[in-house]
Design a protein around this motif. Structure first.
Motif, PDB file in Angstrom:
ATOM      1  N   ASN A  71     -52.617  25.385  29.509  1.00  0.00           N
ATOM      2  CA  ASN A  71     -51.430  24.618  29.112  1.00  0.00           C
ATOM      3  C   ASN A  71     -51.699  23.817  27.846  1.00  0.00           C
ATOM      4  O   ASN A  71     -50.808  23.627  27.027  1.00  0.00           O
ATOM      5  CB  ASN A  71     -50.990  23.682  30.240  1.00  0.00           C
ATOM      6  N   SER A  72     -52.916  23.330  27.694  1.00  0.00           N
ATOM      7  CA  SER A  72     -53.307  22.573  26.506  1.00  0.00           C
ATOM      8  C   SER A  72     -54.248  23.451  25.667  1.00  0.00           C
ATOM      9  O   SER A  72     -55.277  23.902  26.169  1.00  0.00           O
ATOM     10  CB  SER A  72     -54.024  21.292  26.917  1.00  0.00           C
ATOM     11  N   PRO A  73     -53.913  23.724  24.396  1.00  0.00           N
ATOM     12  CA  PRO A  73     -54.751  24.598  23.566  1.00  0.00           C
ATOM     13  C   PRO A  73     -56.216  24.175  23.508  1.00  0.00           C
ATOM     14  O   PRO A  73     -57.104  25.003  23.424  1.00  0.00           O
ATOM     15  CB  PRO A  73     -54.101  24.520  22.190  1.00  0.00           C
ATOM     16  N   GLY A  74     -56.485  22.865  23.584  1.00  0.00           N
ATOM     17  CA  GLY A  74     -57.859  22.378  23.528  1.00  0.00           C
ATOM     18  C   GLY A  74     -58.670  22.662  24.782  1.00  0.00           C
ATOM     19  O   GLY A  74     -59.881  22.436  24.808  1.00  0.00           O
ATOM     20  N   ASP A  75     -58.020  23.187  25.825  1.00  0.00           N
ATOM     21  CA  ASP A  75     -58.715  23.433  27.090  1.00  0.00           C
ATOM     22  C   ASP A  75     -59.470  24.764  27.153  1.00  0.00           C
ATOM     23  O   ASP A  75     -60.142  25.037  28.144  1.00  0.00           O
ATOM     24  CB  ASP A  75     -57.731  23.340  28.262  1.00  0.00           C
ATOM     25  N   ALA A 124     -63.511  34.068  24.922  1.00  0.00           N
ATOM     26  CA  ALA A 124     -62.725  32.908  24.513  1.00  0.00           C
ATOM     27  C   ALA A 124     -62.104  33.186  23.151  1.00  0.00           C
ATOM     28  O   ALA A 124     -62.812  33.368  22.169  1.00  0.00           O
ATOM     29  CB  ALA A 124     -63.619  31.667  24.433  1.00  0.00           C
ATOM     30  N   TYR A 125     -60.780  33.243  23.134  1.00  0.00           N
ATOM     31  CA  TYR A 125     -60.037  33.418  21.883  1.00  0.00           C
ATOM     32  C   TYR A 125     -59.493  32.059  21.458  1.00  0.00           C
ATOM     33  O   TYR A 125     -58.291  31.827  21.405  1.00  0.00           O
ATOM     34  CB  TYR A 125     -58.904  34.431  22.067  1.00  0.00           C
ATOM     35  N   GLY A 126     -60.405  31.138  21.172  1.00  0.00           N
ATOM     36  CA  GLY A 126     -60.045  29.760  20.872  1.00  0.00           C
ATOM     37  C   GLY A 126     -59.314  29.569  19.564  1.00  0.00           C
ATOM     38  O   GLY A 126     -58.593  28.592  19.390  1.00  0.00           O
ATOM     39  N   LYS A 127     -59.480  30.495  18.623  1.00  0.00           N
ATOM     40  CA  LYS A 127     -58.825  30.349  17.326  1.00  0.00           C
ATOM     41  C   LYS A 127     -57.518  31.132  17.242  1.00  0.00           C
ATOM     42  O   LYS A 127     -56.822  31.077  16.236  1.00  0.00           O
ATOM     43  CB  LYS A 127     -59.777  30.776  16.210  1.00  0.00           C
ATOM     44  N   ASN A 128     -57.190  31.875  18.297  1.00  0.00           N
ATOM     45  CA  ASN A 128     -55.914  32.592  18.329  1.00  0.00           C
ATOM     46  C   ASN A 128     -54.772  31.606  18.551  1.00  0.00           C
ATOM     47  O   ASN A 128     -54.983  30.496  19.025  1.00  0.00           O
ATOM     48  CB  ASN A 128     -55.895  33.623  19.460  1.00  0.00           C
ATOM     49  N   ILE A 129     -53.582  32.049  18.223  1.00  0.00           N
ATOM     50  CA  ILE A 129     -52.406  31.228  18.496  1.00  0.00           C
ATOM     51  C   ILE A 129     -51.507  32.031  19.419  1.00  0.00           C
ATOM     52  O   ILE A 129     -51.001  33.067  19.013  1.00  0.00           O
ATOM     53  CB  ILE A 129     -51.674  30.858  17.191  1.00  0.00           C
ATOM     54  N   PRO A 130     -51.327  31.610  20.650  1.00  0.00           N
ATOM     55  CA  PRO A 130     -51.974  30.461  21.286  1.00  0.00           C
ATOM     56  C   PRO A 130     -53.399  30.810  21.726  1.00  0.00           C
ATOM     57  O   PRO A 130     -53.697  31.978  21.993  1.00  0.00           O
ATOM     58  CB  PRO A 130     -51.082  30.191  22.516  1.00  0.00           C
ATOM     59  N   PRO A 131     -54.269  29.812  21.832  1.00  0.00           N
ATOM     60  CA  PRO A 131     -55.633  30.041  22.320  1.00  0.00           C
ATOM     61  C   PRO A 131     -55.590  30.552  23.765  1.00  0.00           C
ATOM     62  O   PRO A 131     -54.715  30.154  24.544  1.00  0.00           O
ATOM     63  CB  PRO A 131     -56.285  28.664  22.258  1.00  0.00           C
ATOM     64  N   SER A 132     -56.518  31.442  24.094  1.00  0.00           N
ATOM     65  CA  SER A 132     -56.525  32.010  25.445  1.00  0.00           C
ATOM     66  C   SER A 132     -57.905  32.551  25.782  1.00  0.00           C
ATOM     67  O   SER A 132     -58.806  32.566  24.940  1.00  0.00           O
ATOM     68  CB  SER A 132     -55.492  33.142  25.551  1.00  0.00           C
ATOM     69  N   LEU A 133     -58.037  32.993  27.024  1.00  0.00           N
ATOM     70  CA  LEU A 133     -59.233  33.691  27.480  1.00  0.00           C
ATOM     71  C   LEU A 133     -58.828  35.103  27.866  1.00  0.00           C
ATOM     72  O   LEU A 133     -57.839  35.297  28.579  1.00  0.00           O
ATOM     73  CB  LEU A 133     -59.841  33.011  28.716  1.00  0.00           C
ATOM     74  N   GLY A 134     -59.586  36.077  27.418  1.00  0.00           N
ATOM     75  CA  GLY A 134     -59.409  37.457  27.864  1.00  0.00           C
ATOM     76  C   GLY A 134     -60.405  37.680  28.991  1.00  0.00           C
ATOM     77  O   GLY A 134     -61.606  37.462  28.819  1.00  0.00           O
ATOM     78  N   ILE A 135     -59.909  38.088  30.148  1.00  0.00           N
ATOM     79  CA  ILE A 135     -60.745  38.218  31.337  1.00  0.00           C
ATOM     80  C   ILE A 135     -60.586  39.623  31.904  1.00  0.00           C
ATOM     81  O   ILE A 135     -59.466  40.150  31.962  1.00  0.00           O
ATOM     82  CB  ILE A 135     -60.351  37.160  32.395  1.00  0.00           C
ATOM     83  N   GLU A 136     -61.700  40.230  32.300  1.00  0.00           N
ATOM     84  CA  GLU A 136     -61.631  41.518  32.985  1.00  0.00           C
ATOM     85  C   GLU A 136     -62.595  41.505  34.164  1.00  0.00           C
ATOM     86  O   GLU A 136     -63.775  41.213  34.011  1.00  0.00           O
ATOM     87  CB  GLU A 136     -61.967  42.693  32.073  1.00  0.00           C
TER      88      GLU A 136
END
Length: 153
Positions: A71-75, A124-136
Motif C-alpha cells: 500500500n505504501s511504495p516505501g514498504d 524486489a522491483y523497488g524502482k518500478n512505478i508502482p513498486p512491487s515484489l515479483g513472487i513465484e
C-alpha cells in the motif's frame, strides 16, 4: 534445465491437480503473510507444468507467479527485510540472495522448504512505478493418481 538439475527437483508424493494447486496456494498465502506490510496480491492462480526429464503423463509441477504491491511504495524494502527473516524459519531456508543484472540491480531472494517440497523466489522491483515484489512459488514434482489426467496450463 540440464539433466543434473532434474535430480534436484524433489518428489512431492502423489496428489490430484486440485490438491497440488491448493498446497501451492497455501504457501503463497504464507509468503504474503511473511511480507509483514499491508498490500495487495495479483489475482493470477497457479499453473501446471511438466517435470523436466520425467513422464509428462504421470508427473507435474505447480507454479504460482504473482505480484505483491505494498500500500505504501516505501514498504518494498521493509517487505524484503521481513521475507529475508521469515524465509529462514519454520522449515524455510534462504538459499540465495543477490542483485540481478538489470539496470535497477533488483534484490532477489530464493528459499526452499524441504518438508513442503516447495521453493519460492522473490524479486524486489523497488524502482518500478508502482513498486512491487515479483513472487513465484514452485512445487516439487507430484505424481498424478492412477486414472487421472494432467492438463498442463
Amino acid at each position: 534445465m540440464n539433466d543434473d538439475d532434474t535430480s534436484k527437483i524433489p518428489l512431492s508424493g502423489t496428489a490430484s491437480l486440485d490438491d497440488a494447486r491448493s498446497a501451492v496456494q497455501a504457501v503463497s498465502s504464507q509468503v504474503f503473510d511473511f511480507t509483514g506490510v499491508p498490500g495487495k496480491a495479483s489475482e493470477a492462480g497457479p499453473g501446471i507444468s511438466a517435470c523436466s526429464g520425467m513422464d509428462e503423463e504421470k508427473y507435474f509441477q505447480v507454479y504460482h507467479p504473482w505480484n505483491f504491491q505494498p500500500n505504501s511504495p516505501g514498504d518494498v524494502d521493509k517487505a524484503m527485510e521481513h521475507l529475508k527473516s521469515k524465509l529462514n524459519t519454520g522449515g524455510w531456508v534462504l538459499k540465495d540472495e543477490y542483485r540481478d543484472n538489470s539496470p535497477n540491480k533488483n534484490l532477489n531472494l530464493v528459499a526452499d522448504n524441504d518438508a513442503k517440497k516447495m521453493s519460492v523466489s522473490v524479486v524486489a522491483y523497488g524502482k518500478n512505478i508502482p513498486p512491487s515484489l515479483g513472487i513465484e512459488v514452485v512445487s516439487g514434482c507430484y505424481r498424478i493418481p492412477d486414472g487421472q489426467t494432467i492438463h498442463h496450463s
